[in-house]
Design an enzyme around this catalytic site. Structure first.
Site, PDB file in Angstrom:
ATOM      1  N   ALA A 170       0.825  -1.211   0.000  1.00 47.73           N
ATOM      2  CA  ALA A 170       0.000   0.000   0.000  1.00 47.73           C
ATOM      3  C   ALA A 170       0.856   1.257   0.000  1.00 47.73           C
ATOM      4  O   ALA A 170       0.637   2.186  -0.795  1.00 47.73           O
ATOM      5  CB  ALA A 170      -0.906  -0.019   1.239  1.00 47.73           C
ATOM      6  N   GLU A 217       9.937  -5.672  -5.353  1.00 48.90           N
ATOM      7  CA  GLU A 217       8.746  -6.321  -4.770  1.00 48.90           C
ATOM      8  C   GLU A 217       8.708  -7.770  -5.258  1.00 48.90           C
ATOM      9  O   GLU A 217       8.563  -8.019  -6.455  1.00 48.90           O
ATOM     10  CB  GLU A 217       7.482  -5.559  -5.200  1.00 48.90           C
ATOM     11  CG  GLU A 217       6.163  -6.271  -4.924  1.00 48.90           C
ATOM     12  CD  GLU A 217       5.936  -6.630  -3.463  1.00 48.90           C
ATOM     13  OE1 GLU A 217       5.867  -5.719  -2.626  1.00 48.90           O
ATOM     14  OE2 GLU A 217       5.846  -7.851  -3.137  1.00 48.90           O
ATOM     15  N   GLN A 230      -5.252  -5.522   2.017  1.00 48.89           N
ATOM     16  CA  GLN A 230      -5.425  -6.266   3.269  1.00 48.89           C
ATOM     17  C   GLN A 230      -6.612  -5.813   4.131  1.00 48.89           C
ATOM     18  O   GLN A 230      -7.198  -6.636   4.835  1.00 48.89           O
ATOM     19  CB  GLN A 230      -4.137  -6.206   4.089  1.00 48.89           C
ATOM     20  CG  GLN A 230      -2.945  -6.847   3.383  1.00 48.89           C
ATOM     21  CD  GLN A 230      -1.625  -6.546   4.074  1.00 48.89           C
ATOM     22  OE1 GLN A 230      -1.441  -6.812   5.255  1.00 48.89           O
ATOM     23  NE2 GLN A 230      -0.692  -5.953   3.348  1.00 48.89           N
ATOM     24  N   CYS A 269      -2.981  -2.822  11.903  1.00 45.30           N
ATOM     25  CA  CYS A 269      -4.415  -2.701  12.225  1.00 45.30           C
ATOM     26  C   CYS A 269      -4.769  -3.348  13.560  1.00 45.30           C
ATOM     27  O   CYS A 269      -5.319  -4.459  13.610  1.00 45.30           O
ATOM     28  CB  CYS A 269      -5.306  -3.266  11.129  1.00 45.30           C
ATOM     29  SG  CYS A 269      -7.011  -2.703  11.371  1.00 45.30           S
ATOM     30  N   LYS A 303      -0.265   1.228  12.979  1.00 47.18           N
ATOM     31  CA  LYS A 303       0.146   0.850  11.627  1.00 47.18           C
ATOM     32  C   LYS A 303      -1.084   0.481  10.788  1.00 47.18           C
ATOM     33  O   LYS A 303      -1.657  -0.596  10.971  1.00 47.18           O
ATOM     34  CB  LYS A 303       1.109  -0.345  11.698  1.00 47.18           C
ATOM     35  CG  LYS A 303       2.415  -0.025  12.430  1.00 47.18           C
ATOM     36  CD  LYS A 303       3.338  -1.220  12.474  1.00 47.18           C
ATOM     37  CE  LYS A 303       4.584  -0.966  13.289  1.00 47.18           C
ATOM     38  NZ  LYS A 303       5.425   0.160  12.832  1.00 47.18           N
ATOM     39  N   CYS A 346      -8.885   3.407  12.212  1.00 47.16           N
ATOM     40  CA  CYS A 346      -9.192   1.988  12.339  1.00 47.16           C
ATOM     41  C   CYS A 346     -10.703   1.803  12.280  1.00 47.16           C
ATOM     42  O   CYS A 346     -11.396   2.136  13.240  1.00 47.16           O
ATOM     43  CB  CYS A 346      -8.641   1.456  13.672  1.00 47.16           C
ATOM     44  SG  CYS A 346      -8.844  -0.310  13.804  1.00 47.16           S
TER      45      CYS A 346
HETATM   46  C1  LIG Z   1      -6.650  -8.310   8.653  1.00 50.50           C
HETATM   47  C2  LIG Z   1      -6.176  -6.905   8.367  1.00 50.50           C
HETATM   48  C3  LIG Z   1      -7.075  -5.849   8.466  1.00 50.50           C
HETATM   49  C4  LIG Z   1      -6.651  -4.560   8.242  1.00 50.50           C
HETATM   50  N1  LIG Z   1      -7.576  -3.545   8.306  1.00 50.50           N
HETATM   51  C5  LIG Z   1      -7.208  -2.286   8.010  1.00 50.50           C
HETATM   52  C6  LIG Z   1      -8.181  -1.239   7.958  1.00 50.50           C
HETATM   53  O1  LIG Z   1      -9.371  -1.470   8.162  1.00 50.50           O
HETATM   54  N2  LIG Z   1      -7.764   0.015   7.665  1.00 50.50           N
HETATM   55  C7  LIG Z   1      -6.442   0.298   7.396  1.00 50.50           C
HETATM   56  O2  LIG Z   1      -6.128   1.442   7.112  1.00 50.50           O
HETATM   57  N3  LIG Z   1      -5.490  -0.679   7.451  1.00 50.50           N
HETATM   58  C8  LIG Z   1      -5.846  -1.951   7.741  1.00 50.50           C
HETATM   59  N4  LIG Z   1      -4.899  -2.956   7.744  1.00 50.50           N
HETATM   60  C9  LIG Z   1      -3.452  -2.618   7.732  1.00 50.50           C
HETATM   61  C10 LIG Z   1      -2.904  -2.290   6.357  1.00 50.50           C
HETATM   62  O3  LIG Z   1      -3.190  -3.311   5.443  1.00 50.50           O
HETATM   63  C11 LIG Z   1      -1.397  -2.097   6.468  1.00 50.50           C
HETATM   64  O4  LIG Z   1      -1.109  -1.212   7.524  1.00 50.50           O
HETATM   65  C12 LIG Z   1      -0.849  -1.518   5.165  1.00 50.50           C
HETATM   66  O5  LIG Z   1      -0.989  -2.477   4.130  1.00 50.50           O
HETATM   67  C13 LIG Z   1       0.603  -1.086   5.340  1.00 50.50           C
HETATM   68  O6  LIG Z   1       1.192  -0.786   4.115  1.00 50.50           O
HETATM   69  P1  LIG Z   1       2.746  -1.145   3.871  1.00 50.50           P
HETATM   70  O7  LIG Z   1       2.994  -0.791   2.448  1.00 50.50           O
HETATM   71  O8  LIG Z   1       3.553  -0.555   4.947  1.00 50.50           O
HETATM   72  O9  LIG Z   1       2.824  -2.728   4.047  1.00 50.50           O
HETATM   73  P2  LIG Z   1       2.215  -3.825   3.074  1.00 50.50           P
HETATM   74  O10 LIG Z   1       0.980  -3.293   2.427  1.00 50.50           O
HETATM   75  O11 LIG Z   1       2.109  -5.059   3.884  1.00 50.50           O
HETATM   76  O12 LIG Z   1       3.300  -3.976   1.922  1.00 50.50           O
HETATM   77  C14 LIG Z   1       4.605  -4.409   2.152  1.00 50.50           C
HETATM   78  C15 LIG Z   1       5.153  -4.945   0.843  1.00 50.50           C
HETATM   79  O13 LIG Z   1       6.546  -5.207   0.975  1.00 50.50           O
HETATM   80  C16 LIG Z   1       6.835  -6.422   0.347  1.00 50.50           C
HETATM   81  N5  LIG Z   1       8.053  -7.001   0.921  1.00 50.50           N
HETATM   82  C17 LIG Z   1       8.187  -7.757   2.043  1.00 50.50           C
HETATM   83  N6  LIG Z   1       9.477  -8.134   2.195  1.00 50.50           N
HETATM   84  C18 LIG Z   1      10.161  -7.578   1.172  1.00 50.50           C
HETATM   85  C19 LIG Z   1      11.530  -7.609   0.789  1.00 50.50           C
HETATM   86  N7  LIG Z   1      12.446  -8.301   1.477  1.00 50.50           N
HETATM   87  N8  LIG Z   1      11.893  -6.933  -0.334  1.00 50.50           N
HETATM   88  C20 LIG Z   1      10.976  -6.240  -1.052  1.00 50.50           C
HETATM   89  N9  LIG Z   1       9.672  -6.184  -0.729  1.00 50.50           N
HETATM   90  C21 LIG Z   1       9.272  -6.849   0.372  1.00 50.50           C
HETATM   91  C22 LIG Z   1       5.601  -7.284   0.558  1.00 50.50           C
HETATM   92  O14 LIG Z   1       5.512  -8.317  -0.406  1.00 50.50           O
HETATM   93  C23 LIG Z   1       4.492  -6.250   0.430  1.00 50.50           C
HETATM   94  O15 LIG Z   1       4.012  -6.151  -0.884  1.00 50.50           O
HETATM   95  C24 LIG Z   1      -5.296  -4.290   7.923  1.00 50.50           C
HETATM   96  C25 LIG Z   1      -4.388  -5.350   7.785  1.00 50.50           C
HETATM   97  C26 LIG Z   1      -4.829  -6.651   7.990  1.00 50.50           C
HETATM   98  C27 LIG Z   1      -3.853  -7.781   7.811  1.00 50.50           C
END
Ligand SMILES: Cc1cc2nc3c(=O)[nH]c(=O)nc-3n(C[C@H](O)[C@H](O)[C@H](O)COP(=O)(O)OP(=O)(O)OC[C@H]3O[C@@H](n4cnc5c(N)ncnc54)[C@H](O)[C@@H]3O)c2cc1C
Length: 442
Positions: free
Chosen positions: A39, A61, A69, A187, A333, A369
């Site tokens: 995201a 990625e 999610q 979350c 988060k 949230c």
């Molecule tokens: C059950 C659930 C419910 C949720 N409900 C909500 C909600 O209602 N509202 C809300 O705002 N948020 C919610 N969230 C939280 C939200 O999904 C995350 O906070 C958000 O996706 C964070 O974004 P991010 O890009 O930091 O991490 P992510 O979206 O998890 O992306 C991380 C990316 O990094 C990649 N990656 C991992 N390791 C490596 C590596 N070594 N090298 C390169 N890439 C890598 C992964 O493949 C992934 O694509 C929820 C999450 C879950 C699981």
């Protein structure tokens, strides 16, 4: 224009033999490297690849599939289909960005390089780390063997989220347990949301009077912010859901269908353990920073990327930024937080590239949230993790369960996520708040 480029890129990716997901063979160099196409990573890389020009931005990625999610809770509760939650990464990555389809394995900020899983190195002028947080199912004894079978599921993983609804439908009597760990998680409301959806499902199936629902949290409160904690305590009480504070899941015995909790805190039973039989167990696994970050010089003592909480710039390496779940930002988060952070990060990074002219942007800790409590009912928590104060977009009291909040979260925000957040054009509801709730504590 941008939409047309996305469509052309997606069409090219679907052509037989298409190779948009490249493996880097030799040393390669980019103006900006973004680690993670989740995201946060896509919200940043879409805009910056437009601004910096084609092939100036690389996104590292490994996953061919991108998951929205926040929809997992709805899938676990049977309110959305799993198919709604994911799209090919090729369809959502910005057309002007280079997709390096590998995992990052190491970061060397002194040399401005990232080493990939196959050993190749990618160098950068600027780095954004957006790799998320790792689920640690192995952190609970017996969980890896138990999950996905005999009533044990988790909305946190695409692998097990469909099992939640499948197993809930089979429950006729006994204990249904829902857990929340002691570690930072993404979350923090999701561990309890599914308990409310399960309660509603059991009532519809007329088995609720034979099922005990219990929420076990390792923390000392049901929710971090008092206003919403009061609301959720009332919801849990009115639904007959038993709330157990300071209970940390430490072991799952799959064959015997028993869960063991250690009692935390300083109460009279602290240090004891308690074992509870279950028919259904929803586990929120402990979570931890990825090893490649933890081991690198950009990590803080806890293993998260050590950035300034206002500017998102690294505290020691000025050409490094972090965003989202992998960052040290002391707020809850969520994707909602990442959207607000993305606007600040993009502004500050472009400002630095252009010679630090004009004021820097500042992130205020905004996060949200949406606590779904049933079909068409939702408590829309919005607050700053920095001040601990609610920061609501609408004029009504968002701590009350509301059909409008449900509609917004279940039907509107998923479209905003695909069509605006991932394209870098959604940075949260601040502009709406200024009109809809001008007296909100800005
Ligand atoms: C059950 C659930 C419910 C949720 N409900 C909500 C909600 O209602 N509202 C809300 O705002 N948020 C919610 N969230 C939280 C939200 O999904 C995350 O906070 C958000 O996706 C964070 O974004 P991010 O890009 O930091 O991490 P992510 O979206 O998890 O992306 C991380 C990316 O990094 C990649 N990656 C991992 N390791 C490596 C590596 N070594 N090298 C390169 N890439 C890598 C992964 O493949 C992934 O694509 C929820 C999450 C879950 C699981």
């Amino acid at each position: 224009m941008l939409a047309a480029k996305f469509a052309a890129r997606a069409a090219a990716a679907r052509r037989p033999g298409a190779r948009l997901s490249s493996t880097v063979a030799g040393p390669s160099s980019y103006r900006l490297v973004v680690i993670g196409g989740g995201a946060a990573g896509l919200a940043v890389s879409s805009t910056l690849s437009e601004k910096l020009g084609a092939n100036e931005v690389a996104v590292i990625e490994p996953s061919a599939v991108h998951y929205q999610q926040p929809l997992f809770t709805f899938v676990g509760g049977g309110l959305k289909s799993f198919a709604d939650t994911h799209r090919p990464t090729a369809d959502v990555i910005a057309p002007g960005a280079k997709w390096i389809r590998q995992a990052a394995a190491a970061i060397d900020p002194a040399q401005n390089t990232v080493t990939l899983a196959d050993g190749a190195r990618v160098s950068y002028e600027y780095l954004v780390v957006a790799a998320g947080i790792e689920l640690d199912f192995a952190g609970i004894k017996g969980l890896e063997a138990a999950i996905g079978r005999d009533g044990v599921a988790s909305n946190y993983s695409p692998k097990y989220v469909q099992k939640t609804f499948e197993f809930l439908q089979n429950v006729r009597s006994g204990n249904a347990l829902f857990t929340m760990p002691a570690t930072p998680i993404k979350c923090a409301g999701a561990p309890q949301k599914i308990a409310y959806l399960a309660d509603e499902l059991f009532r519809e199936k007329d088995v609720r009077h034979r099922v005990n629902l219990s929420y076990y949290t390792a923390l000392g409160k049901i929710f971090a912010i008092d206003k919403y904690a009061d609301a959720m305590n009332s919801v849990a009480q009115s639904r007959g859901i038993d709330v157990n504070l300071f209970h940390d899941l430490v072991e799952v015995d799959g064959p015997a269908k028993k869960a063991t909790f250690q009692i935390l805190g300083s109460g009279p039973r602290a240090g004891e353990s308690v074992t509870v039989p279950y028919e259904f167990l929803h586990v929120t696994p402990p979570m931890k920073p990825y090893d490649f970050i933890k081991r690198s010089p950009i990590a803080n003592a806890a293993g998260f990327v050590d950035v300034n909480q206002y500017t998102l710039q690294h505290s020691r390496f000025p050409n490094v930024y972090a965003i989202g779940d992998c960052s040290s930002l002391p707020t809850s988060k969520t994707a909602a937080a990442a959207a607000a952070q993305a606007k600040v990060l993009k502004h500050n990074l472009l400002r630095q590239i252009r010679g630090s002219v004009g004021p820097a942007a500042s992130y205020d800790g905004y996060t949200s949230c949406p606590l779904v409590t049933g079909k068409h009912k939702l408590v829309l928590a919005e607050f700053s993790g920095y001040t601990g104060k609610p920061h609501e977009t609408f004029f009504f009291n968002q701590a009350n369960e509301h059909a409008f909040s449900y509609w917004l979260t279940a039907d509107v925000l998923p479209e905003v996520y695909w069509n605006s957040m991932l394209k870098g054009t959604w940075s949260g509801p601040a502009a709406i708040r200024r009109v809809a709730n001008p007296v909100s504590s800005d």
